[in-house]
Design an enzyme around this catalytic site. Structure first.
Site, PDB file in Angstrom:
ATOM      1  N   CYS A 114       0.896  -1.156   0.000  1.00 47.35           N
ATOM      2  CA  CYS A 114       0.000   0.000   0.000  1.00 47.35           C
ATOM      3  C   CYS A 114       0.931   1.201   0.000  1.00 47.35           C
ATOM      4  O   CYS A 114       1.583   1.474   1.006  1.00 47.35           O
ATOM      5  CB  CYS A 114      -0.907   0.034   1.232  1.00 47.35           C
ATOM      6  SG  CYS A 114      -1.831   1.578   1.297  1.00 47.35           S
ATOM      7  N   CYS A 117      -0.431   4.198   2.506  1.00 46.64           N
ATOM      8  CA  CYS A 117      -0.429   4.018   3.970  1.00 46.64           C
ATOM      9  C   CYS A 117      -0.177   2.553   4.292  1.00 46.64           C
ATOM     10  O   CYS A 117       0.938   2.086   4.110  1.00 46.64           O
ATOM     11  CB  CYS A 117      -1.705   4.542   4.599  1.00 46.64           C
ATOM     12  SG  CYS A 117      -3.212   4.146   3.700  1.00 46.64           S
ATOM     13  N   SER A 118      -1.189   1.816   4.751  1.00 51.16           N
ATOM     14  CA  SER A 118      -0.919   0.430   5.140  1.00 51.16           C
ATOM     15  C   SER A 118      -2.152  -0.451   4.920  1.00 51.16           C
ATOM     16  O   SER A 118      -2.388  -1.370   5.691  1.00 51.16           O
ATOM     17  CB  SER A 118      -0.497   0.385   6.610  1.00 51.16           C
ATOM     18  OG  SER A 118      -1.508   0.985   7.397  1.00 51.16           O
ATOM     19  N   CYS A 119      -2.948  -0.179   3.877  1.00 54.71           N
ATOM     20  CA  CYS A 119      -4.152  -0.969   3.609  1.00 54.71           C
ATOM     21  C   CYS A 119      -3.749  -2.436   3.411  1.00 54.71           C
ATOM     22  O   CYS A 119      -2.770  -2.734   2.721  1.00 54.71           O
ATOM     23  CB  CYS A 119      -4.872  -0.441   2.374  1.00 54.71           C
ATOM     24  SG  CYS A 119      -5.406   1.264   2.620  1.00 54.71           S
TER      25      CYS A 119
HETATM   26 FE    FE Z   1      -3.323   2.192   2.863  1.00 59.84          FE
END
Ligand code: FE
Length: 209
Positions: A114, A117-119
């Site tokens: 991602c 961000c951190s999906c």
């Molecule tokens: Fe994300």
């Protein structure tokens, strides 16, 4: 009297500078604020972490892959419409996002990131590893995937095309690894043990020992 701009702008700038850059610190700051305002309880946070870390972990994802390995029709459904195929399995709750299953083959290797961000597919893989959320991984895996994968110990032949999938809050990816020959004859329950979190992110291959 000072005008509005002169008063507000330096404060805004200062606030932005004082924001912690480390995601962990930011999370702690938000958590403290929510607790202070009595919007959440510590026990509720602990229960959620325990659920994703210990009860879900990557086991749900592994069960999906193991099923795909032993059931050709399920695999076809998984690759054409992962969200509804996954919902056929009663032990996995509904996904709050759409999901696409991408298949590794002899000529294509998939890896998920991602970049913003951190999906991450939490309901299938549990809590994301810290490296998945790191600036380094997010920036580099798109630019030099072969090199990044080799740093994970995964050295792929130049003949294999690497596809990098960028997750979003609405759309997540699940890598469907190739079933190694050594896994032939194993039942679903045994297969699950070899399908690790990193295999389903695409930073490792299945190793059956
Ligand atoms: Fe994300």
């Amino acid at each position: 009297m000072k005008n509005q701009k002169e008063i507000e702008y330096p404060d805004v700038a200062l606030n932005h500078r004082s924001l912690p850059s480390d995601p962990e610190l930011r999370v702690r700051a938000i958590e403290t604020l929510l607790l202070e305002k009595k919007l959440i309880k510590t026990e509720s946070i602990d229960a959620i972490i325990d659920l994703y870390e210990n009860k879900i972990g990557p086991i749900n994802g592994a069960k999906v892959i193991a099923r795909a390995w032993i059931d050709k029709k399920f695999k076809e459904r998984l690759l054409s419409d992962a969200r509804s195929a996954i919902q056929e399995l009663p032990y996995i709750g509904k996904q709050g996002y759409n999901i696409i299953a991408v298949e590794n083959t002899k000529t294509v290797h998939n890896v998920v990131v991602c970049t913003l961000c951190s999906c991450y597919p939490w309901s299938l893989l549990g809590i994301p590893p810290s490296w998945y959320k790191s600036d380094q991984y997010r920036a580099r895996v798109v630019r030099e995937p072969r090199k990044v994968l080799s740093e994970f110990g995964l050295k792929l032949s130049e003949k294999i095309e690497i596809r990098v999938w960028d997750s979003t809050s609405e759309l997540r990816y699940l890598v469907v690894p190739e079933k190694p020959k050594e896994a032939d004859g194993l039942v679903e329950k045994e297969l699950v043990k070899y399908i690790t979190r990193d295999v389903m992110i695409g930073t490792a291959l299945v190793k059956v020992s």
